[in-house]
Design an enzyme around this catalytic site. Structure first.
Site, PDB file in Angstrom:
ATOM      1  N   VAL A 126     -68.972 -46.365  37.358  1.00  0.00           N
ATOM      2  CA  VAL A 126     -68.609 -47.635  37.980  1.00  0.00           C
ATOM      3  C   VAL A 126     -68.006 -47.443  39.372  1.00  0.00           C
ATOM      4  O   VAL A 126     -68.112 -48.326  40.229  1.00  0.00           O
ATOM      5  CB  VAL A 126     -67.648 -48.457  37.090  1.00  0.00           C
ATOM      6  CG1 VAL A 126     -68.276 -48.743  35.740  1.00  0.00           C
ATOM      7  CG2 VAL A 126     -66.297 -47.775  36.928  1.00  0.00           C
ATOM      8  N   GLU A 127     -67.375 -46.294  39.612  1.00  0.00           N
ATOM      9  CA  GLU A 127     -66.758 -46.085  40.913  1.00  0.00           C
ATOM     10  C   GLU A 127     -67.781 -45.774  42.005  1.00  0.00           C
ATOM     11  O   GLU A 127     -67.694 -46.314  43.107  1.00  0.00           O
ATOM     12  CB  GLU A 127     -65.727 -44.958  40.837  1.00  0.00           C
ATOM     13  CG  GLU A 127     -64.481 -45.293  40.040  1.00  0.00           C
ATOM     14  CD  GLU A 127     -63.655 -46.396  40.678  1.00  0.00           C
ATOM     15  OE1 GLU A 127     -63.792 -46.633  41.895  1.00  0.00           O
ATOM     16  OE2 GLU A 127     -62.868 -47.025  39.949  1.00  0.00           O
ATOM     17  N   THR A 128     -68.735 -44.894  41.710  1.00  0.00           N
ATOM     18  CA  THR A 128     -69.663 -44.458  42.771  1.00  0.00           C
ATOM     19  C   THR A 128     -71.096 -44.310  42.281  1.00  0.00           C
ATOM     20  O   THR A 128     -71.884 -43.598  42.896  1.00  0.00           O
ATOM     21  CB  THR A 128     -69.210 -43.105  43.366  1.00  0.00           C
ATOM     22  OG1 THR A 128     -69.144 -42.119  42.316  1.00  0.00           O
ATOM     23  CG2 THR A 128     -67.852 -43.225  44.045  1.00  0.00           C
TER      24      THR A 128
END
Length: 344
Positions: free
Chosen positions: A145-147
């Site tokens: 979800v972050e990158t």
């Protein structure tokens, strides 16, 4: 990365700000070709950007940062108008829960890629779990979800972005501290200045750590002498696990589950504060989403998605740990759901 997250239900706001700091780690995004330069922005600060930078350079040298690092870090740095625009545009509401969940966070593509990468990195994740006692499924979900599993770590120069925000003035003290932390990372040789790229607010690498969190939480898991959260998958995933370990992750415990409330339950009247054992929820008529009795487990509390249309969860301690990475409730729930699908 956070109780001060401003996108309450929109795109993920990458991890790792301290609870006492303002919002500072929005999701990585490529830097658009917007014009830069102090003449292109309308800052709060009355000090010219060039003069501000000279002051930062002087202070950096007093703090022990080498002249070579200072020169490399500030080469061609200008005030970035796009950074200021993004900082001032942050939304207060965001998408409804169901759109956020299905269109952005827990998409079929993200699930499939997560399952594949979970399998491909099984040995690495096993070693990370052994060292930090944190679930590999959660590590992969945060990475996703972050990158997007390292595929989008941000296109802004971190030093330029932080210098712009420190100069602009609205949250100058916070970003000035992050700027010096970034210079220290370069000076220690973990990353070259030109390779230090991230989100518009300075979140870096595959875990999207802010520089101050890098100093405390990034690890050299591959043992090459550098904490490389940009290009070393082992360092990036190990650092996520270390963050969760330091945040109080409880090994072997679930984050929570979707549930079916008892008759008479209303969203408006829901008690989302009280924590009680699952057996008590079971006795009160709560059931799994499929209608079965709740399993035995740790204490839980009712969790309602922001701007949701009726889905209800029971969240355990580990959901609160996920939200220390990024505080909005919808972020925590989406990471939990994705982790279940990645491992399932």
């Amino acid at each position: 990365m956070i109780p001060r997250r401003l996108f309450l239900a929109a795109a993920p706001l990458a991890g790792c700000g301290a609870a006492s700091t303002p919002p500072a780690t929005p999701a990585a995004s490529p830097a658009p070709a917007a014009p830069t330069g102090s003449s292109a922005v309308a800052p709060i600060s009355s000090v010219a950007f060039d003069r501000f930078v000279e002051g930062v350079k002087t202070e950096a040298r007093r703090r022990g940062i080498s002249q070579a690092t200072v020169n490399a870090a500030f080469a061609n740095v200008q005030a970035n108008r796009r950074v200021i625009e993004l900082d001032r545009r942050q939304a207060e509401g965001g998408l409804p829960w169901e759109d956020y969940r299905d269109r952005i966070m827990v998409t079929p593509t993200r699930i499939q890629n997560g399952q594949r990468l979970y399998r491909e990195n099984a040995d690495l994740l096993r070693r990370i779990e052994q060292r930090y006692r944190v679930s590999g499924r959660i590590v992969v979900a945060i990475w996703g979800v972050e990158t997007n599993y390292g595929g989008n770590t941000g296109g802004f120069g971190v030093v330029e972005a932080l210098a712009t925000l420190a100069w602009e003035g609205r949250r100058a003290a916070y970003f000035r501290n992050e700027l010096f932390a970034a210079l220290k990372i370069i000076d220690e040789g973990h990353i070259r200045a030109e390779r230090m790229r991230g989100s518009w607010a300075g979140a870096m690498g595959q875990p999207q750590f802010m520089p101050s969190n890098f100093d405390r939480l990034a690890v050299d898991f591959d043992g090459d002498g550098r904490r490389d959260i940009w290009d070393s998958r082992a360092d990036a995933l190990g650092s996520i696990a270390h963050y969760f370990q330091r945040s109080g992750w409880r090994e072997g415990e679930s984050w929570g589950m979707e549930v079916r409330p008892p008759p008479g339950f209303t969203l408006a009247g829901a008690d989302t504060e009280t924590r009680r054992p699952l057996r008590d929820f079971n006795r009160l008529g709560w059931r799994t989403a499929g209608g079965a009795a709740l399993p035995d487990g740790p204490e839980a509390q009712v969790v309602l998605p922001s701007r949701g249309s009726g889905q209800v969860f029971l969240g355990h301690h580990n959901l609160r740990v996920i939200r220390r990475y990024n505080s909005p409730v919808n972020y925590g729930l989406a990471v939990g759901l994705l982790s279940d699908r990645v491992g399932g």
